[in-house]
Design a protein around this motif. Structure first.
Motif, PDB file in Angstrom:
ATOM      1  N   ARG A  69       9.153 -11.691   2.265  1.00  0.00           N
ATOM      2  CA  ARG A  69       7.825 -11.547   2.906  1.00  0.00           C
ATOM      3  C   ARG A  69       7.762 -12.432   4.006  1.00  0.00           C
ATOM      4  NH1 ARG A  69       5.963 -11.000  -2.617  1.00  0.00           N
ATOM      5  NH2 ARG A  69       5.291 -13.021  -2.389  1.00  0.00           N
ATOM      6  N   GLY A 115       9.028  -7.793   4.581  1.00  0.00           N
ATOM      7  CA  GLY A 115       7.720  -7.229   4.606  1.00  0.00           C
ATOM      8  C   GLY A 115       6.783  -8.148   5.553  1.00  0.00           C
ATOM      9  N   ARG A 160       2.782   0.260   6.426  1.00  0.00           N
ATOM     10  CA  ARG A 160       3.653  -0.871   6.307  1.00  0.00           C
ATOM     11  C   ARG A 160       4.545  -1.368   7.164  1.00  0.00           C
ATOM     12  NH1 ARG A 160       6.206   2.105   2.472  1.00  0.00           N
ATOM     13  NH2 ARG A 160       7.957   1.357   3.184  1.00  0.00           N
ATOM     14  N   GLU A 220       8.151  -3.085   8.087  1.00  0.00           N
ATOM     15  CA  GLU A 220       9.329  -3.597   7.817  1.00  0.00           C
ATOM     16  C   GLU A 220      10.053  -4.359   8.682  1.00  0.00           C
ATOM     17  OE1 GLU A 220      11.337  -0.307   5.970  1.00  0.00           O
ATOM     18  OE2 GLU A 220      10.063  -0.289   4.069  1.00  0.00           O
ATOM     19  N   PHE A 268       0.191  -2.910   1.402  1.00  0.00           N
ATOM     20  CA  PHE A 268       1.289  -3.738   1.077  1.00  0.00           C
ATOM     21  C   PHE A 268       1.390  -3.772  -0.333  1.00  0.00           C
ATOM     22  CE2 PHE A 268      -2.109  -6.416   2.001  1.00  0.00           C
ATOM     23  CZ  PHE A 268      -2.119  -7.257   0.821  1.00  0.00           C
TER      24      PHE A 268
END
Length: 154
Positions: free
Chosen positions: A104, A59, A67, A69, A133
């Motif tokens: 992350r 992330g 978001r 990814e 997030f």
């Protein structure tokens, strides 16, 4: 109207972008390491011999209200030093980019840490969700406990 953004601002320089997929809620970026070799974490010997590959989903900070990814293809290398106890190792991206076994990026982790310290569990989880997030309140509390443990045992 779609907002425009520069890819170089999203992706750290250590990665080469292969594909980008977008939908209404997320941007999925497939990437791999830019370097052709990696150093053994045990002995420091550079290796070009790839053993295998595996996928990691990391992330990152949200962009344009969606978001991010990072779908990373990580290579496992064979250590060329016969005396090294580490025979196979995964490439590292640097602690300032993605730590080993992290889910992350370091920059998203910093933001999560600051939210956890400032607001605690549920309020920080609600704010993080609104910022794009989602993080659980348990993760935020675990982050605070981990920081307290680090400060007690330097």
């Amino acid at each position: 109207m779609r907002s425009q953004f520069r890819l170089s601002g999203l992706i750290p320089a250590e990665f080469l972008v292969e594909t980008i997929r977008e939908d209404a809620t997320a941007i999925a970026i497939s990437a791999r390491a830019a370097s052709s070799c990696s150093s053994c974490p045990q002995c420091g010997t550079a290796s070009y011999r790839v053993h295998s590959r595996y996928a990691r989903v990391i992330g990152d900070l949200p962009c344009c209200g969606r978001r991010i990814e990072l779908h990373l293809t990580v290579r496992r290398f064979i250590c060329g030093d016969g005396n090294c106890s580490q025979k196979i190792f995964a490439e590292r991206f640097g602690d300032d980019v993605v730590r080993p076994m992290a889910r992350r990026t370091a920059r998203l982790d910093t933001l999560v840490r600051h939210l956890a310290l400032a607001l605690g569990g549920r309020p920080a989880a609600r704010l993080a969700d609104r910022l794009g997030f989602p993080v659980s309140n348990d993760t935020l509390l675990r982050t605070v406990r981990g920081l307290l443990r680090q400060r007690r045992h330097p």
